[in-house]
Design an enzyme around this catalytic site. Structure first.
Site, PDB file in Angstrom:
ATOM      1  N   HIS A 149       5.676  -2.103  -6.217  1.00  0.00           N
ATOM      2  CA  HIS A 149       4.403  -2.782  -6.503  1.00  0.00           C
ATOM      3  C   HIS A 149       4.617  -4.287  -6.698  1.00  0.00           C
ATOM      4  O   HIS A 149       3.905  -5.110  -6.107  1.00  0.00           O
ATOM      5  CB  HIS A 149       3.787  -2.151  -7.762  1.00  0.00           C
ATOM      6  CG  HIS A 149       2.521  -2.791  -8.225  1.00  0.00           C
ATOM      7  ND1 HIS A 149       1.311  -2.134  -8.224  1.00  0.00           N
ATOM      8  CD2 HIS A 149       2.262  -4.046  -8.713  1.00  0.00           C
ATOM      9  CE1 HIS A 149       0.375  -2.953  -8.683  1.00  0.00           C
ATOM     10  NE2 HIS A 149       0.922  -4.118  -8.998  1.00  0.00           N
ATOM     11  N   GLU A 150       5.617  -4.644  -7.521  1.00  0.00           N
ATOM     12  CA  GLU A 150       5.829  -6.064  -7.819  1.00  0.00           C
ATOM     13  C   GLU A 150       6.345  -6.818  -6.593  1.00  0.00           C
ATOM     14  O   GLU A 150       5.932  -7.957  -6.337  1.00  0.00           O
ATOM     15  CB  GLU A 150       6.783  -6.241  -8.995  1.00  0.00           C
ATOM     16  CG  GLU A 150       6.295  -5.654 -10.322  1.00  0.00           C
ATOM     17  CD  GLU A 150       4.883  -6.049 -10.678  1.00  0.00           C
ATOM     18  OE1 GLU A 150       4.434  -7.155 -10.337  1.00  0.00           O
ATOM     19  OE2 GLU A 150       4.193  -5.216 -11.312  1.00  0.00           O
ATOM     20  N   CYS A 198      -3.006  -2.582 -11.799  1.00  0.00           N
ATOM     21  CA  CYS A 198      -2.445  -3.919 -11.641  1.00  0.00           C
ATOM     22  C   CYS A 198      -3.167  -4.857 -12.583  1.00  0.00           C
ATOM     23  O   CYS A 198      -4.394  -4.804 -12.692  1.00  0.00           O
ATOM     24  CB  CYS A 198      -2.635  -4.376 -10.194  1.00  0.00           C
ATOM     25  SG  CYS A 198      -2.027  -6.033  -9.877  1.00  0.00           S
ATOM     26  N   LEU A 199      -2.409  -5.740 -13.254  1.00  0.00           N
ATOM     27  CA  LEU A 199      -3.035  -6.680 -14.179  1.00  0.00           C
ATOM     28  C   LEU A 199      -3.994  -7.625 -13.457  1.00  0.00           C
ATOM     29  O   LEU A 199      -4.878  -8.200 -14.078  1.00  0.00           O
ATOM     30  CB  LEU A 199      -1.957  -7.486 -14.915  1.00  0.00           C
ATOM     31  CG  LEU A 199      -1.063  -6.664 -15.853  1.00  0.00           C
ATOM     32  CD1 LEU A 199       0.035  -7.537 -16.443  1.00  0.00           C
ATOM     33  CD2 LEU A 199      -1.871  -5.993 -16.955  1.00  0.00           C
ATOM     34  N   HIS A 209       3.700  -7.933  -4.258  1.00  0.00           N
ATOM     35  CA  HIS A 209       3.005  -9.160  -4.666  1.00  0.00           C
ATOM     36  C   HIS A 209       3.640 -10.406  -4.033  1.00  0.00           C
ATOM     37  O   HIS A 209       2.940 -11.372  -3.725  1.00  0.00           O
ATOM     38  CB  HIS A 209       3.066  -9.339  -6.186  1.00  0.00           C
ATOM     39  CG  HIS A 209       2.001  -8.613  -6.948  1.00  0.00           C
ATOM     40  ND1 HIS A 209       0.659  -8.890  -6.800  1.00  0.00           N
ATOM     41  CD2 HIS A 209       2.068  -7.621  -7.876  1.00  0.00           C
ATOM     42  CE1 HIS A 209      -0.051  -8.109  -7.612  1.00  0.00           C
ATOM     43  NE2 HIS A 209       0.783  -7.324  -8.273  1.00  0.00           N
ATOM     44  N   GLY A 214       4.910  -4.703 -15.374  1.00  0.00           N
ATOM     45  CA  GLY A 214       5.496  -5.628 -14.432  1.00  0.00           C
ATOM     46  C   GLY A 214       4.555  -6.782 -14.156  1.00  0.00           C
ATOM     47  O   GLY A 214       3.346  -6.680 -14.379  1.00  0.00           O
ATOM     48  N   GLN A 220       1.033 -13.821  -9.680  1.00  0.00           N
ATOM     49  CA  GLN A 220      -0.034 -13.386 -10.590  1.00  0.00           C
ATOM     50  C   GLN A 220      -0.320 -14.413 -11.675  1.00  0.00           C
ATOM     51  O   GLN A 220      -1.364 -14.337 -12.334  1.00  0.00           O
ATOM     52  CB  GLN A 220       0.324 -12.045 -11.242  1.00  0.00           C
ATOM     53  CG  GLN A 220       0.315 -10.881 -10.259  1.00  0.00           C
ATOM     54  CD  GLN A 220       0.616  -9.576 -10.961  1.00  0.00           C
ATOM     55  OE1 GLN A 220       1.769  -9.237 -11.175  1.00  0.00           O
ATOM     56  NE2 GLN A 220      -0.413  -8.854 -11.357  1.00  0.00           N
TER      57      GLN A 220
HETATM   58 ZN    ZN Z   1       0.203  -5.904  -9.638  1.00  0.00          ZN
END
Ligand code: ZN
Length: 163
Positions: A131-132, A89-90, A135, A46, A51
């Protein structure tokens, strides 16, 4: 295919609240395509617009590697149960943590044609949606990680970042 730079923890853009998307424009479409490319390239499940430095309420999610969800202005309308498991998380490279999330989530969102639809998910998909969407309100999973963060198994190569 265009990749965008993934912003990392410490970058103020990750702490901001994102704005609703009012209409689909060529620029927003390009952003979504780039987000998909960037997510797949980074082996993520995701990615949220902040991000890649854009404060719009857009996330892309693909937990199967086959069929991505593009979720514009997403909202969770139902959740139940509980799951506790590892999350990464990226934007927090090389780390992971244990986070408790609902085990079932139903969300409503607009698709890339700005048509409303529903996404229902359990387990990893439910976790990814939570999670997304976090953000989009400036929250990272690290705030919820029980017992802090751990290093991921393999060492991550240090890259020189010109930012
Ligand atoms: Zn993330």
């Amino acid at each position: 295919m265009a990749l965008r730079n993934i912003r990392e923890i410490g970058d103020a853009v990750l702490t901001k609240t994102c704005k609703e998307v009012k209409e689909m424009t060529p620029r927003t479409k390009e952003l979504i395509e780039d987000m998909l490319d960037t997510m797949y390239e980074a082996d993520g499940v995701g990615l949220a617009a902040p991000q890649v430095g854009v404060l719009k309420r857009i996330v892309v999610i693909d937990v199967t590697g086959e069929d991505p969800y593009v979720m514009i202005n997403p909202r969770i309308v139902e959740m139940s149960g509980e799951q506790t498991g590892q999350e990464g998380c990226l934007s927090v490279p090389g780390k992971c943590g244990i986070v408790t999330r609902p085990n079932y989530v139903k969300a409503v969102a607009l698709d890339i044609d700005m048509k409303p639809y529903e996404v229902e998910g359990t387990e990893l998909l439910a976790r990814a949606i939570c999670h997304e969407l976090d953000h989009l309100d400036g929250h990272l999973y690290v705030e919820k990680a029980e017992g802090g963060l751990r290093d991921l198994g393999e060492p991550v190569e240090e890259e020189e970042d010109e930012e």
